[in-house]
Design an enzyme around this catalytic site. Structure first.
Site, PDB file in Angstrom:
ATOM      1  CB  SER A  41      -0.929  -0.004   1.217  1.00 32.71           C
ATOM      2  OG  SER A  41      -0.199  -0.220   2.407  1.00 32.71           O
ATOM      3  CG  ASN A  52      -4.080  -5.267  12.691  1.00 33.10           C
ATOM      4  OD1 ASN A  52      -3.521  -5.107  11.601  1.00 33.10           O
ATOM      5  ND2 ASN A  52      -4.391  -6.465  13.167  1.00 33.10           N
ATOM      6  CB  THR A  60     -41.291  24.575  -8.763  1.00 35.75           C
ATOM      7  OG1 THR A  60     -42.445  24.910  -9.527  1.00 35.75           O
ATOM      8  CG2 THR A  60     -41.233  25.452  -7.523  1.00 35.75           C
ATOM      9  CG  HIS A  61     -42.035  21.084 -11.633  1.00 36.48           C
ATOM     10  ND1 HIS A  61     -42.218  19.744 -11.408  1.00 36.48           N
ATOM     11  CD2 HIS A  61     -42.786  21.728 -10.692  1.00 36.48           C
ATOM     12  CE1 HIS A  61     -43.060  19.585 -10.391  1.00 36.48           C
ATOM     13  NE2 HIS A  61     -43.398  20.767  -9.926  1.00 36.48           N
ATOM     14  CB  SER A 101     -14.217  25.544 -28.216  1.00 38.85           C
ATOM     15  OG  SER A 101     -14.158  24.790 -29.409  1.00 38.85           O
ATOM     16  CE1 TYR A 155      -6.192  -3.818   8.422  1.00 31.30           C
ATOM     17  CE2 TYR A 155      -5.212  -5.971   8.010  1.00 31.30           C
ATOM     18  CZ  TYR A 155      -5.418  -4.654   7.636  1.00 31.30           C
ATOM     19  OH  TYR A 155      -4.846  -4.178   6.476  1.00 31.30           O
ATOM     20  CD  GLN A 196      -2.926  -2.524   1.914  1.00 29.37           C
ATOM     21  OE1 GLN A 196      -2.247  -2.876   2.871  1.00 29.37           O
ATOM     22  NE2 GLN A 196      -2.645  -2.891   0.675  1.00 29.37           N
ATOM     23  CE  LYS A 198      -4.348   2.563   5.100  1.00 32.85           C
ATOM     24  NZ  LYS A 198      -5.313   1.442   5.090  1.00 32.85           N
TER      25      LYS A 198
END
Ligand code: ARG
Length: 457
Positions: free
Chosen positions: A23, A110, A155-156, A277, A317, A322, A325
């Site tokens: 890790s 752990n 609304t909507h 663009s 554990y 792991q 993370k």
């Protein structure tokens, strides 16, 4: 030097297994927290006379030296040493010799890894609280500028009733206020210390967990060692809060995108927050709010990812954990970066008051006020609603807005209509009439601003 846990093994680890289980590529982000936890742990071991104070000093000096080297980017972590905990322990052994091996007394990776995560999240949460505040501040600044700017409320996504632009912005202020409260509240639970739980069952050494908690600024220690090393609720909680915050960021971003379109032209985002663009020279694209909206997906993904990792795990554990993370680290980075951009983008946007006002003047969003008008003349609301519905239909069919109908035309629908309806139809009047607590009238909004400013203190 071989593996720190190599004693029981007769064969080298398969190379693929080594890189698959390591890790270090991501948990090196916890290096400083790992050292912070170790400094407190070894101090406690010394104070409890589990290891001699002389050794404590040597270990602490070694750790501090490694900390400096890390800050100066002088350390090369290795996959062979799997994770940040064993990498640092290895560096310590190289630095101070075999005495460094005393550091891991009465602890396990752990409880160590869980402690690192608690320390990391506490620090990050405190920073995020400040960043949420900066967004609130930007919203407040714009709201104060626009306590008389009238826009269509929807609304909507259909024009509903006119509102103050300040009122709309302040709605977001309160969302972020709740987010801030959630972050603050979560610290209570982050402030439980797992260290001292050992691998799962506690330790045979006479440690003082409360002393370690005190040294690290935790409010309390987990009362159950199994829970201490198995718990990732505090990360799930963080990811949940982050998901809610991203929802809010995404919703305001969506509005910024819509408002800055040619169709609305309610706002213009500052050039520094837009891009062009490669083919269409006229384009000014709202990439930043679009990306904020888009990044919401990965944060939700991280939440669901971790919940899924945890749901089937037996205590205590398991290596699956792991996987907690990367999603957490990614979420911290995403949220932190998003809030940092959102605040100045809001603060620098230019609001096109005229465009907003001409929008509310050319619609039927004052229809409710006409119905309310009839109600004040004694008609039940349902009947008033029906009459105004017919009036609006008539106006649409005659290609007119409500203020363009004559009093005669109005009176065809109800004899209760009088000359004063034309005042009632004015957008400003419509806004001002909504003077109930939390409504959009200027005085209510000013009161809201006061309350908001009070929250920012
Ligand atoms: N790298 C591990 C993790 O992040 C540290 C804990 C390892 N513990 C163990 N018993 N293998 O979860």
């Amino acid at each position: 030097m071989s593996k720190l846990w190599g004693g029981r093994f007769t064969k080298e680890t398969n190379e693929l297994v080594e890189s698959f289980t390591a890790s270090i590529s991501f948990d090196q982000k916890l290096a400083l927290e790992d050292i912070e936890g170790s400094l407190a742990h070894v101090q406690m071991l010394g104070e409890c006379e589990i290891i001699p104070m002389d050794d404590v000093e040597v270990i602490k000096q070694g750790l501090k030296k490694i900390e400096k080297q890390i800050l100066n980017n002088e350390v090369q972590f290795s996959v062979e040493d799997e994770d940040i905990h064993m990498n640092i322990e290895k560096l310590l052994l190289e630095e101070v010799g075999p005495v460094g091996g005393k550091l891991h007394t009465g602890r396990s990776r752990n409880d160590q890894v869980a402690t690192d995560m608690h320390l990391y999240l506490r620090k990050q949460t405190l920073e995020l609280i400040e960043l949420v505040k900066s967004v609130q501040n930007a919203l407040l600044i714009q709201a104060k500028e626009h306590t008389e700017t009238i826009m269509p409320g929807y609304t909507h996504l259909q024009r509903a009733q006119p509102i103050l632009f300040a009122h709309h912005l302040l709605a977001y202020f309160w969302m972020f206020e709740r987010d801030k409260e959630r972050l603050v509240d979560s610290i209570k639970r982050i402030n439980w210390l797992p260290l001292g739980a050992g691998a799962l069952a506690g330790t045979t050494f006479p440690i003082d967990r409360n002393r370690t908690a005190e040294l690290l600024g935790f409010e309390t220690v987990y009362p159950n060692s199994l829970d201490a090393v198995s718990d990732r609720d505090f990360i799930v909680e963080f990811l949940s809060i982050a998901s809610i915050i991203m929802t809010h960021i995404s919703r305001i971003s969506e509005e910024l995108v819509i408002w800055s379109s040619q169709e609305y032209q309610f706002i213009e985002l500052d050039d520094s927050f837009c891009t062009g663009s490669s083919i269409m020279p006229q384009k000014k694209n709202p990439d930043v709010p679009e990306l904020l909206r888009g990044k919401t997906g990965r944060v939700y993904g991280n939440l669901i990812g971790l919940l899924t990792v945890l749901k089937g795990l037996p205590l205590a554990y398991n290596k699956d954990m792991q996987e907690d993370k990367e999603g957490m680290l990614d979420t911290v980075e995403t949220l932190n970066g998003s809030l940092r951009l959102l605040a100045p983008m809001i603060e620098t946007m230019v609001v096109n008051k005229e465009k907003m006002y001409s929008a509310v003047s050319q619609d039927y969003s004052n229809a409710t006020d006409l119905a309310d008008y009839l109600v004040t003349k004694g008609l039940p609301f349902r009947q008033a609603h029906e009459i105004i519905g017919k009036t609006v239909l008539y106006a649409i069919q005659h290609n007119k807005y409500l203020f363009e109908l004559t009093l005669d035309e109005y009176q065809q629908f109800s004899s209760l209509f009088a000359e004063d309806i034309f005042k009632v139809l004015q957008p400003k009047h419509v806004v001002e009439a909504r003077n109930s607590f939390g409504g959009t009238s200027i005085s209510q909004v000013l009161q809201q601003i006061q309350l908001a400013e009070h929250k920012m203190k």
